[in-house]
Design a protein around this motif. Structure first.
Motif, PDB file in Angstrom:
ATOM      1  N   HIS A   1     -33.518  17.086   1.344  1.00 53.69           N
ATOM      2  CA  HIS A   1     -33.670  16.436   0.047  1.00 53.69           C
ATOM      3  C   HIS A   1     -32.634  15.323  -0.070  1.00 53.69           C
ATOM      4  CE1 HIS A   1     -33.970  15.765  -4.261  1.00 53.69           C
ATOM      5  NE2 HIS A   1     -35.011  16.588  -4.309  1.00 53.69           N
ATOM      6  N   PRO A   2     -33.017  14.136  -0.544  1.00 52.64           N
ATOM      7  CA  PRO A   2     -32.040  13.043  -0.593  1.00 52.64           C
ATOM      8  C   PRO A   2     -30.948  13.229  -1.634  1.00 52.64           C
ATOM      9  CG  PRO A   2     -34.103  12.375  -1.631  1.00 52.64           C
ATOM     10  CD  PRO A   2     -34.360  13.689  -0.965  1.00 52.64           C
ATOM     11  N   SER A   3     -31.196  14.071  -2.657  1.00 49.90           N
ATOM     12  CA  SER A   3     -30.263  14.155  -3.777  1.00 49.90           C
ATOM     13  C   SER A   3     -29.721  15.552  -4.038  1.00 49.90           C
ATOM     14  CB  SER A   3     -30.940  13.654  -5.069  1.00 49.90           C
ATOM     15  OG  SER A   3     -31.471  12.361  -4.892  1.00 49.90           O
ATOM     16  N   VAL A   4     -30.183  16.548  -3.279  1.00 47.66           N
ATOM     17  CA  VAL A   4     -29.768  17.926  -3.511  1.00 47.66           C
ATOM     18  C   VAL A   4     -29.406  18.568  -2.175  1.00 47.66           C
ATOM     19  CG1 VAL A   4     -30.395  20.176  -4.480  1.00 47.66           C
ATOM     20  CG2 VAL A   4     -31.325  18.078  -5.496  1.00 47.66           C
ATOM     21  N   VAL A   5     -28.269  19.255  -2.107  1.00 50.25           N
ATOM     22  CA  VAL A   5     -27.808  19.934  -0.883  1.00 50.25           C
ATOM     23  C   VAL A   5     -27.208  21.286  -1.283  1.00 50.25           C
ATOM     24  CG1 VAL A   5     -26.140  19.854   1.009  1.00 50.25           C
ATOM     25  CG2 VAL A   5     -27.340  17.767   0.336  1.00 50.25           C
ATOM     26  N   PRO A   6     -27.573  22.369  -0.567  1.00 48.15           N
ATOM     27  CA  PRO A   6     -28.562  22.473   0.529  1.00 48.15           C
ATOM     28  C   PRO A   6     -29.968  22.739  -0.020  1.00 48.15           C
ATOM     29  CG  PRO A   6     -27.367  24.529   0.288  1.00 48.15           C
ATOM     30  CD  PRO A   6     -26.807  23.605  -0.746  1.00 48.15           C
ATOM     31  N   TYR A   7     -30.915  21.987   0.473  1.00 47.00           N
ATOM     32  CA  TYR A   7     -32.287  22.067  -0.012  1.00 47.00           C
ATOM     33  C   TYR A   7     -33.185  21.701   1.165  1.00 47.00           C
ATOM     34  CZ  TYR A   7     -35.822  21.741  -3.777  1.00 47.00           C
ATOM     35  OH  TYR A   7     -36.890  21.939  -4.624  1.00 47.00           O
TER      36      TYR A   7
ATOM     37  N   ARG B   1     -21.455  17.944  -2.143  1.00 43.73           N
ATOM     38  CA  ARG B   1     -22.212  18.457  -0.988  1.00 43.73           C
ATOM     39  C   ARG B   1     -23.119  17.382  -0.397  1.00 43.73           C
ATOM     40  NH1 ARG B   1     -22.419  22.818  -4.535  1.00 43.73           N
ATOM     41  NH2 ARG B   1     -24.607  22.454  -5.134  1.00 43.73           N
ATOM     42  N   VAL B   2     -23.683  16.537  -1.235  1.00 46.48           N
ATOM     43  CA  VAL B   2     -24.504  15.432  -0.724  1.00 46.48           C
ATOM     44  C   VAL B   2     -23.644  14.498   0.124  1.00 46.48           C
ATOM     45  CG1 VAL B   2     -25.831  13.380  -1.376  1.00 46.48           C
ATOM     46  CG2 VAL B   2     -26.205  15.541  -2.585  1.00 46.48           C
ATOM     47  N   ALA B   3     -22.450  14.204  -0.362  1.00 49.83           N
ATOM     48  CA  ALA B   3     -21.562  13.299   0.376  1.00 49.83           C
ATOM     49  C   ALA B   3     -21.063  13.912   1.678  1.00 49.83           C
ATOM     50  CB  ALA B   3     -20.369  12.912  -0.509  1.00 49.83           C
ATOM     51  N   ASN B   4     -21.037  15.242   1.736  1.00 50.85           N
ATOM     52  CA  ASN B   4     -20.474  15.922   2.916  1.00 50.85           C
ATOM     53  C   ASN B   4     -21.495  16.804   3.629  1.00 50.85           C
ATOM     54  OD1 ASN B   4     -17.405  15.309   2.828  1.00 50.85           O
ATOM     55  ND2 ASN B   4     -17.915  15.860   0.701  1.00 50.85           N
ATOM     56  N   ARG B   5     -22.761  16.449   3.504  1.00 50.69           N
ATOM     57  CA  ARG B   5     -23.793  17.286   4.116  1.00 50.69           C
ATOM     58  C   ARG B   5     -23.638  17.364   5.635  1.00 50.69           C
ATOM     59  NH1 ARG B   5     -29.290  16.185   2.664  1.00 50.69           N
ATOM     60  NH2 ARG B   5     -28.799  14.626   1.075  1.00 50.69           N
ATOM     61  N   ASP B   6     -23.116  16.319   6.266  1.00 50.17           N
ATOM     62  CA  ASP B   6     -23.029  16.314   7.725  1.00 50.17           C
ATOM     63  C   ASP B   6     -22.078  17.380   8.258  1.00 50.17           C
ATOM     64  OD1 ASP B   6     -24.829  14.268   7.810  1.00 50.17           O
ATOM     65  OD2 ASP B   6     -23.360  12.673   8.124  1.00 50.17           O
ATOM     66  N   THR B   7     -21.122  17.807   7.459  1.00 47.87           N
ATOM     67  CA  THR B   7     -20.247  18.900   7.895  1.00 47.87           C
ATOM     68  C   THR B   7     -20.735  20.252   7.384  1.00 47.87           C
ATOM     69  OG1 THR B   7     -18.772  18.527   5.993  1.00 47.87           O
ATOM     70  CG2 THR B   7     -18.226  17.406   8.057  1.00 47.87           C
ATOM     71  N   LEU B   8     -21.327  20.265   6.183  1.00 47.91           N
ATOM     72  CA  LEU B   8     -21.762  21.531   5.593  1.00 47.91           C
ATOM     73  C   LEU B   8     -22.970  22.125   6.319  1.00 47.91           C
ATOM     74  CD1 LEU B   8     -21.656  23.710   3.380  1.00 47.91           C
ATOM     75  CD2 LEU B   8     -23.083  22.198   1.960  1.00 47.91           C
TER      76      LEU B   8
END
Length: 424
Positions: free
Chosen positions: A250-256, A299-306
């Motif tokens: 999802h572009p605006s929600v993490v984790p989704y 979380r959106v800004a840091n999705r690549d680590t999460l």
């Protein structure tokens, strides 16, 4: 004038049982709309070309199983044509055109999906029919609408998925295996168009209560496709950023998104910070206290680590175990089913989403229990006037004699004469 011999709405007949709909549409978008109206009780008369009928009668495999285990009737047709009466009329003939005009004079709604302007030469356009029946609601479904430089072009779901940008945001991201634009697995623009057409028709019916007049409705697949870009379209219009493909992310929600498990995959749809905190409790991790992941924006800004850390955790248990634990913690999650698994789901079964009817075989005078046809139930749950099951998807021309007798007063000799002259 509107029909006067139809029943009032009731639990047995449906919310729209007082309406008659003349269906000149084929394939999916128009028939999806008219099936919605038919499920709610409207008397939908489907006009089909003699000998061949709706294109989707032949769009197979798969086919419906007949008594001998095979049939030439495609299952595609069954998806969007129950509760309708089939009448064969050749609208290329003057007598056929008159029959349709006479039926339109006795109808509340006409829906058609011919190329823009093509019905005018048959005298079946809005101006002609509304002069005969000023209360008529006339819904035209086309690829690109009644106006604009593309108005005369034919339009198809796949073409419009491409032109609208929908395919550009569907599929795996650039630089990953299998990357590239991808169509949605269902003709979703046709389906959405049918739903928007249904809404517009019901709006026009409500307006007619106040004005006493019908109106024309212009529904275009491209308009619908642009509208259902929803948040993706709004993001571009307001922020100026062109969305890209992100797979199941999802572009605006993490984790989704989907996550791997020990024996397959599951879907997490975590929509707020409280749900994420409860996931962390189940997973026995401290991420909800980490400033990088405490809020959705973080979380959106840091999705690549999460996300890689979450994948490492989710791989440690089978899907069923994760679902048991997360559901107990009210964390939205679920299996990634195939369609067979979805119909076998106990909740789907408890909602009775599979419906079964017995259809007439081509040329048969009676419904044959061997000729079973299944479809997905209407999702419209009205407490006082629920959808009804009255007709299985009809055999080609099954109701021709009945409708012409009932609506136009034609006797057997008159119908036989029309049939002999190739009108029916």
């Amino acid at each position: 004038m509107a029909p006067t011999n139809l029943p009032s709405p009731s639990r047995q007949t449906g919310a729209l049982s007082h309406l008659r709909v003349l269906d000149l549409s084929r394939v999916l978008a128009g028939p999806w709309c008219t099936q919605n109206l038919a499920d709610m009780g409207a008397d939908v008369i489907k006009i089909e070309k003699p000998g061949t009928g709706d294109d989707t009668r032949h769009w197979g495999p798969p086919y419906l199983d007949g008594a001998d285990g095979s049939t030439n009737q495609a299952s595609y047709f069954a998806a969007c044509n129950r509760n309708k009466r089939s009448v064969t009329v050749d609208i290329a003939t003057p007598e056929g055109q008159k029959l349709v005009r006479d039926l339109a004079a006795q109808s509340d709604v006409v829906i058609e999906n011919y190329k823009t302007g093509s019905l005018k030469r048959y005298g079946l356009d809005y101006e002609t029919l509304s002069a005969l029946n000023p209360r008529l609601i006339y819904c035209s479904v086309t690829g690109f609408g009644q106006t604009g430089p593309y108005a005369t072009r034919p339009g198809y779901d796949l073409l419009v998925q491409a032109m609208s940008g929908l395919m550009s945001i569907t599929g795996q991201p650039d630089g990953t295996p299998g990357a590239g634009p991808m169509r949605v697995g269902v003709a979703v623009i046709d389906v959405f168009t049918g739903m928007y057409a249904t809404t517009a028709i019901l709006g026009a019916i409500e307006a007619r209560h106040h004005t006493g007049r019908g109106q024309s409705i212009d529904i275009a697949l491209l308009d619908v496709a642009m509208a259902v870009l929803a948040n993706q379209g709004a993001g571009f219009l307001n922020a100026g950023v062109v969305p890209t493909r992100q797979g199941n992310v999802h572009p605006s929600v993490v984790p989704y998104q989907d996550f791997p498990t020990r024996d397959g995959d599951m879907l997490l749809a975590i929509g707020n910070d409280g749900q994420f905190a409860r996931f962390c409790e189940v997973a026995d991790v401290e991420w909800a206290r980490d400033a990088r992941y405490t809020t959705n924006s973080a979380r959106v800004a840091n999705r690549d680590t999460l996300i890689p850390m979450m994948c490492d955790i989710t791989r440690t248990k089978p899907t069923s175990e994760w679902i048991r634990l997360l559901e107990a913690a009210t964390v939205p999650c679920g299996p990634i089913n195939d369609i067979g698994q979805a119909f076998a789901d106990p909740h789907v079964q408890s909602r009775e989403l599979r419906v079964e009817q017995y259809r007439y075989a081509e040329g048969s005078a009676v419904a044959d229990p061997v000729n079973r046809v299944c479809s997905t139930a209407s999702p419209l749950r009205l407490s006082e006037t629920p959808p009804t099951l009255r007709h299985a998807p009809p055999a080609l021309g099954q109701h021709t004699d009945e409708v012409l007798r009932e609506c136009l007063g034609l006797d057997g000799d008159a119908v036989a004469g029309l049939r002999a002259r190739g009108v029916l």
